[in-house]
Write a protein that holds these residues in place. Structure first.
Motif, PDB file in Angstrom:
ATOM      1  N   GLN A 123      20.709  50.173 -37.341  1.00  0.00           N
ATOM      2  CA  GLN A 123      20.063  51.365 -37.897  1.00  0.00           C
ATOM      3  C   GLN A 123      19.570  52.256 -36.781  1.00  0.00           C
ATOM      4  O   GLN A 123      19.710  53.481 -36.828  1.00  0.00           O
ATOM      5  N   LYS A 158      13.027  69.787 -33.900  1.00  0.00           N
ATOM      6  CA  LYS A 158      12.897  69.783 -35.361  1.00  0.00           C
ATOM      7  C   LYS A 158      13.878  70.780 -35.973  1.00  0.00           C
ATOM      8  O   LYS A 158      14.519  70.494 -36.990  1.00  0.00           O
ATOM      9  N   PHE A 161      17.177  69.275 -36.303  1.00  0.00           N
ATOM     10  CA  PHE A 161      17.291  68.435 -37.506  1.00  0.00           C
ATOM     11  C   PHE A 161      17.434  69.292 -38.768  1.00  0.00           C
ATOM     12  O   PHE A 161      18.141  68.917 -39.707  1.00  0.00           O
ATOM     13  N   TYR A 162      16.741  70.421 -38.792  1.00  0.00           N
ATOM     14  CA  TYR A 162      16.875  71.321 -39.947  1.00  0.00           C
ATOM     15  C   TYR A 162      18.338  71.726 -40.136  1.00  0.00           C
ATOM     16  O   TYR A 162      18.881  71.677 -41.236  1.00  0.00           O
ATOM     17  N   SER A 165      20.466  69.007 -41.469  1.00  0.00           N
ATOM     18  CA  SER A 165      20.232  68.740 -42.886  1.00  0.00           C
ATOM     19  C   SER A 165      20.860  69.812 -43.771  1.00  0.00           C
ATOM     20  O   SER A 165      21.310  69.524 -44.878  1.00  0.00           O
ATOM     21  N   LEU A 166      20.906  71.047 -43.276  1.00  0.00           N
ATOM     22  CA  LEU A 166      21.570  72.109 -44.054  1.00  0.00           C
ATOM     23  C   LEU A 166      23.062  71.823 -44.183  1.00  0.00           C
ATOM     24  O   LEU A 166      23.647  71.952 -45.264  1.00  0.00           O
ATOM     25  N   THR A 169      23.537  68.919 -46.535  1.00  0.00           N
ATOM     26  CA  THR A 169      23.267  69.323 -47.913  1.00  0.00           C
ATOM     27  C   THR A 169      24.426  70.139 -48.475  1.00  0.00           C
ATOM     28  O   THR A 169      24.817  69.970 -49.636  1.00  0.00           O
TER      29      THR A 169
ATOM     30  N   ASP B 111      13.081  54.323 -45.102  1.00  0.00           N
ATOM     31  CA  ASP B 111      13.607  52.966 -45.238  1.00  0.00           C
ATOM     32  C   ASP B 111      14.899  52.973 -46.044  1.00  0.00           C
ATOM     33  O   ASP B 111      15.557  51.969 -46.206  1.00  0.00           O
ATOM     34  N   SER B 165      16.033  70.186 -48.872  1.00  0.00           N
ATOM     35  CA  SER B 165      16.424  69.378 -47.713  1.00  0.00           C
ATOM     36  C   SER B 165      15.596  69.729 -46.478  1.00  0.00           C
ATOM     37  O   SER B 165      15.308  68.869 -45.649  1.00  0.00           O
ATOM     38  N   LEU B 166      15.198  70.996 -46.359  1.00  0.00           N
ATOM     39  CA  LEU B 166      14.334  71.372 -45.236  1.00  0.00           C
ATOM     40  C   LEU B 166      12.978  70.674 -45.344  1.00  0.00           C
ATOM     41  O   LEU B 166      12.453  70.148 -44.353  1.00  0.00           O
ATOM     42  N   THR B 169      13.415  67.016 -44.590  1.00  0.00           N
ATOM     43  CA  THR B 169      13.656  66.817 -43.159  1.00  0.00           C
ATOM     44  C   THR B 169      12.365  66.950 -42.367  1.00  0.00           C
ATOM     45  O   THR B 169      12.113  66.180 -41.432  1.00  0.00           O
ATOM     46  N   ASN B 170      11.562  67.910 -42.746  1.00  0.00           N
ATOM     47  CA  ASN B 170      10.276  68.083 -42.084  1.00  0.00           C
ATOM     48  C   ASN B 170       9.417  66.827 -42.233  1.00  0.00           C
ATOM     49  O   ASN B 170       8.836  66.338 -41.254  1.00  0.00           O
ATOM     50  N   TYR B 173      10.782  64.003 -40.152  1.00  0.00           N
ATOM     51  CA  TYR B 173      10.495  64.260 -38.737  1.00  0.00           C
ATOM     52  C   TYR B 173       9.058  63.850 -38.409  1.00  0.00           C
ATOM     53  O   TYR B 173       8.805  63.198 -37.397  1.00  0.00           O
ATOM     54  N   ASN B 174       8.149  64.242 -39.253  1.00  0.00           N
ATOM     55  CA  ASN B 174       6.755  63.909 -38.992  1.00  0.00           C
ATOM     56  C   ASN B 174       6.459  62.423 -39.176  1.00  0.00           C
ATOM     57  O   ASN B 174       5.661  61.855 -38.442  1.00  0.00           O
ATOM     58  N   ARG B 176       8.576  60.056 -38.518  1.00  0.00           N
ATOM     59  CA  ARG B 176       9.171  59.398 -37.354  1.00  0.00           C
ATOM     60  C   ARG B 176       8.314  59.584 -36.111  1.00  0.00           C
ATOM     61  O   ARG B 176       8.209  58.706 -35.265  1.00  0.00           O
ATOM     62  N   GLU B 190       2.878  73.177 -40.988  1.00  0.00           N
ATOM     63  CA  GLU B 190       4.248  72.729 -41.240  1.00  0.00           C
ATOM     64  C   GLU B 190       4.901  73.549 -42.342  1.00  0.00           C
ATOM     65  O   GLU B 190       6.067  73.934 -42.233  1.00  0.00           O
ATOM     66  N   GLU B 193       5.859  76.909 -41.162  1.00  0.00           N
ATOM     67  CA  GLU B 193       7.057  76.871 -40.329  1.00  0.00           C
ATOM     68  C   GLU B 193       8.327  76.895 -41.171  1.00  0.00           C
ATOM     69  O   GLU B 193       9.239  77.683 -40.943  1.00  0.00           O
ATOM     70  N   ILE B 194       8.347  76.015 -42.159  1.00  0.00           N
ATOM     71  CA  ILE B 194       9.514  75.976 -43.048  1.00  0.00           C
ATOM     72  C   ILE B 194       9.673  77.317 -43.757  1.00  0.00           C
ATOM     73  O   ILE B 194      10.777  77.870 -43.846  1.00  0.00           O
TER      74      ILE B 194
END
Lengths: 204, 204
Positions: A123, A158, A161-162, A165-166, A169, B111, B165-166, B169-170, B173-174, B176, B190, B193-194
């Motif tokens: 993983q 970040k 990663f956005y 994910s787009l 998706t 997970d 999905s944004l 993902t946010n 990210y946080n 992790r 946050e 930002e999105i």
DNA sequence: TATTATAATGACTTTATAGTCATAAGTCAA
DNA sequence: TTGACTTATGACTATAAAGTCATTATAATA
């Protein structure tokens, strides 16, 4: 090199190909070593001559599925000059690769989630691959910020990663809605759509 | 109503709470009915008096985790006037809910992936919940397009999925990066930002 | 061809865990 | 208090699937 011609290597590849085919057809949760043996036309014990255990099979299937994607994409992207062009290319190449490996990604993205069936260590390597990709994007973002094109408040990683994910998706959306035909025109359209949203989102 | 006071209902809730706790702590793949019985302080057979099978337990845990999220968010969003304000509120409320149910979402998102362990029918209801959310967003997008604020080339539903999905993902990210403290200030940052990325991405 | 080394086999063992059910405990109305 | 009914128990069964290993087949070498 000579080894590549031996039966050993061929059988490894053959089992791996069977595994991938099975997983594409029936998903990770229905994948068993008995089915694999049967499908690959070998005895179950034989699989264990080429793979340590089931986890090793799964890990190799995943690795091979993602393998060329990153390098191929990176090659194309590096030829581009501006951050914007780089991002445009990255999205396009990524969607193209997904389209070319439609059945693989359909399972990996939809039938979710392979990851569950992997050992912790596997993983982690999966997550690392993802992160490596995000880091790659983040470098483009940083360049854009430095040049004053992109918003300087962005967290580059970040934001990477956005974007991932787009793209994911988008692929899932199209898988679900059976736009099964991943022709180049569709991919151009779809990647342009993601690009337009993402680039306007991060531009100054 | 009176029933709510009976032992039956209480035991249902108690088992459900234990299940959620266990899943939050150890993930879906390590969740067994034996552990649940042990943890809930009942015999295994008792679980089957309140739940049809393991799938039923998992489905209920998921349902309860997502239950209030949507309605609470929708309430707040509907009080806002403009599409932009609606989207801003939606992102904030969503992140707030995730923060309030940190351990639950951490497991569900990281997970990964619960979904694997559900029967086909339960998976579908999970996807439907997701889609319902995307449809809700798409209606805001459509309003914005009609008003000429948002790009008219957008596929509203797909754009809804993009936003979801944004947000996800946010959160991942946080999780992790162990920004474990989901205080309101962080959530404001946050979500802003999105919002800034997404809104600029879809605005004309 | 005989001998050794390597590869392959698949019946078997092991393990994990979901779900069952005969039995026991608890509750309550008469 | 008793008997009928409800709820709870946990040892047990069933099952699926991973992984093993003594045996057999095949190939390489002398």
């Amino acid at each position: 090199m000579a080894e590549e011609e031996t039966g050993k290597i061929n059988k490894f590849d053959c089992i791996l190909a069977s595994a991938r085919k099975l997983i594409e057809q029936e998903g990770f949760s229905n994948f068993t070593m008995d089915k694999l043996a049967n499908n690959a036309g070998v005895a179950k014990g034989t699989i264990y001559l080429y793979f340590k255990d089931k986890n090793d099979v799964l890990e190799n299937v995943l690795k091979s599925g993602f393998q060329t994607m990153f390098s191929r994409m990176a090659d194309k992207v590096e030829k581009k000059e501006t951050p914007e062009e780089k991002i445009k290319t990255l999205i396009y190449e990524n969607l193209l690769y997904i389209g070319e490996n439609k059945y693989f990604f359909k399972t990996v993205f939809l039938d979710e989630m392979h990851v569950v069936f992997l050992k912790k260590t596997s993983q982690e390597s999966y997550n690392l691959r993802r992160k490596k990709y995000a880091v790659f994007i983040s470098e483009i973002i940083i360049k854009g910020i430095d040049e004053g094109i992109f918003k300087n408040v962005l967290d580059p990683l970040k934001t990477g990663f956005y974007l991932i994910s787009l793209i994911k998706t988008n692929a899932i959306y199209n898988f679900r809605n059976n736009h099964a035909e991943f022709n180049e025109d569709l991919i151009k359209l779809e990647s342009a759509e993601i690009f337009d949203i993402f680039i306007d989102g991060i531009k100054n």
